[in-house]
Design a protein around this motif. Structure first.
Motif, PDB file in Angstrom:
ATOM      1  N   ALA A  57      11.913  -3.796   6.187  1.00 31.90           N
ATOM      2  CA  ALA A  57      11.272  -2.608   5.415  1.00 31.90           C
ATOM      3  C   ALA A  57      12.692  -1.517   5.556  1.00 31.90           C
ATOM      4  N   VAL A  58      13.768  -1.658   5.854  1.00 33.54           N
ATOM      5  CA  VAL A  58      14.729  -0.983   5.955  1.00 33.54           C
ATOM      6  C   VAL A  58      15.286  -0.848   4.556  1.00 33.54           C
ATOM      7  N   TRP A  59      15.408  -1.844   3.981  1.00 29.30           N
ATOM      8  CA  TRP A  59      15.971  -2.159   2.478  1.00 29.30           C
ATOM      9  C   TRP A  59      15.368  -1.651   1.393  1.00 29.30           C
ATOM     10  N   LEU A  60      13.901  -1.415   1.568  1.00 28.36           N
ATOM     11  CA  LEU A  60      13.341  -1.003   0.601  1.00 28.36           C
ATOM     12  C   LEU A  60      13.477   0.358   0.200  1.00 28.36           C
ATOM     13  N   GLN A  61      13.135   0.766  -1.184  1.00 25.63           N
ATOM     14  CA  GLN A  61      13.382   2.077  -1.594  1.00 25.63           C
ATOM     15  C   GLN A  61      12.269   2.854  -1.609  1.00 25.63           C
ATOM     16  N   ASN A  62      12.322   4.342  -1.457  1.00 29.30           N
ATOM     17  CA  ASN A  62      11.254   5.170  -1.565  1.00 29.30           C
ATOM     18  C   ASN A  62      10.084   4.535  -2.430  1.00 29.30           C
ATOM     19  N   LYS A  63      10.299   4.468  -3.808  1.00 35.42           N
ATOM     20  CA  LYS A  63       9.360   3.996  -4.956  1.00 35.42           C
ATOM     21  C   LYS A  63       8.695   2.712  -4.248  1.00 35.42           C
ATOM     22  N   ASP A  64       9.240   1.971  -3.598  1.00 37.42           N
ATOM     23  CA  ASP A  64       8.646   0.636  -3.212  1.00 37.42           C
ATOM     24  C   ASP A  64       7.881   1.198  -2.126  1.00 37.42           C
ATOM     25  N   ASN A  65       8.146   1.998  -1.312  1.00 36.14           N
ATOM     26  CA  ASN A  65       7.200   2.396  -0.199  1.00 36.14           C
ATOM     27  C   ASN A  65       5.997   3.056  -0.540  1.00 36.14           C
ATOM     28  N   LEU A  66       5.964   3.822  -1.435  1.00 36.31           N
ATOM     29  CA  LEU A  66       4.777   4.486  -2.222  1.00 36.31           C
ATOM     30  C   LEU A  66       3.948   3.259  -2.921  1.00 36.31           C
ATOM     31  N   LYS A  67       4.693   2.523  -3.624  1.00 40.52           N
ATOM     32  CA  LYS A  67       3.883   1.513  -4.188  1.00 40.52           C
ATOM     33  C   LYS A  67       3.204   0.557  -3.076  1.00 40.52           C
ATOM     34  N   ALA A  68       3.921   0.342  -1.782  1.00 46.45           N
ATOM     35  CA  ALA A  68       3.343  -0.507  -0.854  1.00 46.45           C
ATOM     36  C   ALA A  68       2.089   0.115  -0.222  1.00 46.45           C
ATOM     37  N   ASP A  69       2.228   1.303   0.109  1.00 46.40           N
ATOM     38  CA  ASP A  69       1.186   2.239   0.583  1.00 46.40           C
ATOM     39  C   ASP A  69      -0.076   2.086  -0.447  1.00 46.40           C
ATOM     40  N   LEU A  70      -0.126   2.129  -1.479  1.00 50.31           N
ATOM     41  CA  LEU A  70      -1.038   1.803  -2.620  1.00 50.31           C
ATOM     42  C   LEU A  70      -1.760   0.692  -2.390  1.00 50.31           C
ATOM     43  N   LEU A  71      -0.792  -0.363  -2.456  1.00 49.12           N
ATOM     44  CA  LEU A  71      -1.365  -1.725  -2.482  1.00 49.12           C
ATOM     45  C   LEU A  71      -2.154  -1.971  -1.086  1.00 49.12           C
ATOM     46  N   ASP A  72      -1.481  -1.319  -0.152  1.00 49.23           N
ATOM     47  CA  ASP A  72      -1.965  -1.537   1.218  1.00 49.23           C
ATOM     48  C   ASP A  72      -3.521  -0.887   1.132  1.00 49.23           C
ATOM     49  N   ALA A  73      -3.665   0.227   0.738  1.00 45.41           N
ATOM     50  CA  ALA A  73      -4.947   0.853   0.638  1.00 45.41           C
ATOM     51  C   ALA A  73      -5.685  -0.035  -0.291  1.00 45.41           C
ATOM     52  N   LEU A  74      -5.536  -0.769  -1.292  1.00 45.53           N
ATOM     53  CA  LEU A  74      -6.257  -1.245  -2.194  1.00 45.53           C
ATOM     54  C   LEU A  74      -6.847  -2.754  -1.535  1.00 45.53           C
ATOM     55  N   LEU A  75      -5.623  -3.126  -0.432  1.00 46.34           N
ATOM     56  CA  LEU A  75      -6.052  -4.509  -0.125  1.00 46.34           C
ATOM     57  C   LEU A  75      -6.937  -4.387   1.241  1.00 46.34           C
ATOM     58  N   THR A  76      -7.025  -3.237   1.804  1.00 49.28           N
ATOM     59  CA  THR A  76      -7.829  -2.889   2.839  1.00 49.28           C
ATOM     60  C   THR A  76      -9.234  -2.850   2.467  1.00 49.28           C
ATOM     61  N   ALA A  77      -9.486  -2.310   1.229  1.00 53.02           N
ATOM     62  CA  ALA A  77     -10.758  -2.111   0.870  1.00 53.02           C
ATOM     63  C   ALA A  77     -11.147  -3.461   0.098  1.00 53.02           C
ATOM     64  N   GLU A  78     -10.293  -4.237  -0.385  1.00 51.97           N
ATOM     65  CA  GLU A  78     -10.487  -5.482  -0.888  1.00 51.97           C
ATOM     66  C   GLU A  78      -9.650  -6.502  -0.669  1.00 51.97           C
ATOM     67  N   PRO A  79      -9.796  -7.737   0.297  1.00 58.89           N
ATOM     68  CA  PRO A  79      -8.822  -8.538   0.693  1.00 58.89           C
ATOM     69  C   PRO A  79      -8.292  -9.250  -0.549  1.00 58.89           C
ATOM     70  N   VAL A  80      -8.897  -9.345  -1.725  1.00 65.45           N
ATOM     71  CA  VAL A  80      -8.173 -10.257  -2.688  1.00 65.45           C
ATOM     72  C   VAL A  80      -8.217  -9.250  -3.965  1.00 65.45           C
ATOM     73  N   LEU A  81      -6.938  -9.242  -4.690  1.00 64.24           N
ATOM     74  CA  LEU A  81      -6.979  -8.238  -5.825  1.00 64.24           C
ATOM     75  C   LEU A  81      -6.411  -9.249  -6.859  1.00 64.24           C
ATOM     76  N   VAL A  82      -7.254  -9.154  -7.880  1.00 61.82           N
ATOM     77  CA  VAL A  82      -6.778 -10.025  -9.131  1.00 61.82           C
ATOM     78  C   VAL A  82      -6.436  -9.351 -10.312  1.00 61.82           C
ATOM     79  N   VAL A  83      -5.473  -9.295 -11.263  1.00 58.87           N
ATOM     80  CA  VAL A  83      -5.012  -8.487 -12.527  1.00 58.87           C
ATOM     81  C   VAL A  83      -4.842  -9.803 -13.390  1.00 58.87           C
ATOM     82  N   GLU A  84      -5.279  -9.694 -14.666  1.00 57.43           N
ATOM     83  CA  GLU A  84      -4.850 -10.379 -15.819  1.00 57.43           C
ATOM     84  C   GLU A  84      -4.267  -9.471 -16.601  1.00 57.43           C
ATOM     85  N   LYS A  85      -3.330 -10.054 -17.462  1.00 55.48           N
ATOM     86  CA  LYS A  85      -2.570  -9.142 -18.457  1.00 55.48           C
ATOM     87  C   LYS A  85      -1.995  -9.881 -19.591  1.00 55.48           C
TER      88      LYS A  85
END
Length: 164
Positions: free
Chosen positions: A70-98
């Protein structure tokens, strides 16, 4: 310096530099230890003690030089990680089609007991490719998804944030 970077969890240089230092120190310590067997008793004891005392530093260099730390992550990656962690806590599987041009990308994120995994499926001109990868650190998962797919963390946020 690498020991202090590891202990204080600060980035100094990059992982490739520290991995080379780890190999250099490990090989030098091993050569020193092997040479101790041909030295007299007092010098052998000194080399063995020095080797034992250098093991924590070697271990710290090994841990610090891991690219998935985790030391090598940039601040923006940590913010995105926090968001994904919150989403994965609420829903253990996330699927996006684009849809992107003539193709479609499907990204599935899973929270597992030992870490996180991503499954990526791409369809372009009727040809499909799929692959998966596992991560110990969710920040590296977020960076990987954004670097190697057309899907972003914002896409997951838009789809799942209202459900949380």
């Amino acid at each position: 310096m690498g020991f202090f970077g590891y202990a204080l969890e600060k980035r100094i240089w990059n992982t490739a530099v520290w991995r080379r230092f780890f190999y250099l120190v490990s090989i030098a310590t091993l050569i020193q230890l092997v040479a101790a067997f041909w030295a007299d008793g007092k010098q052998s004891l000194e080399v063995i003690v020095a080797t034992v005392l250098s093991l924590p530093v070697i271990y710290a260099l090994y841990q610090y030089s891991k690219a998935d730390s985790a030391v090598w992550l940039q601040n923006k990656d940590n913010l995105k990680a926090d968001l994904l962690d919150a989403l994965l806590t609420a829903e253990p599987v996330l699927v996006v089609e684009k849809l992107n041009g003539t193709g479609k990308t499907t990204v599935t994120l899973l929270k597992e007991p030992e870490g996180y995994s991503v499954q990526i499926s791409r369809t372009k001109h009727g040809k499909e490719e799929a692959f998966a990868n596992s991560f110990n650190n969710i920040g590296h998962l977020a960076a990987f998804v954004e670097k190697y797919t057309a899907v972003t963390v914002t896409d997951f946020e838009e789809k799942y944030a209202q459900e949380c």
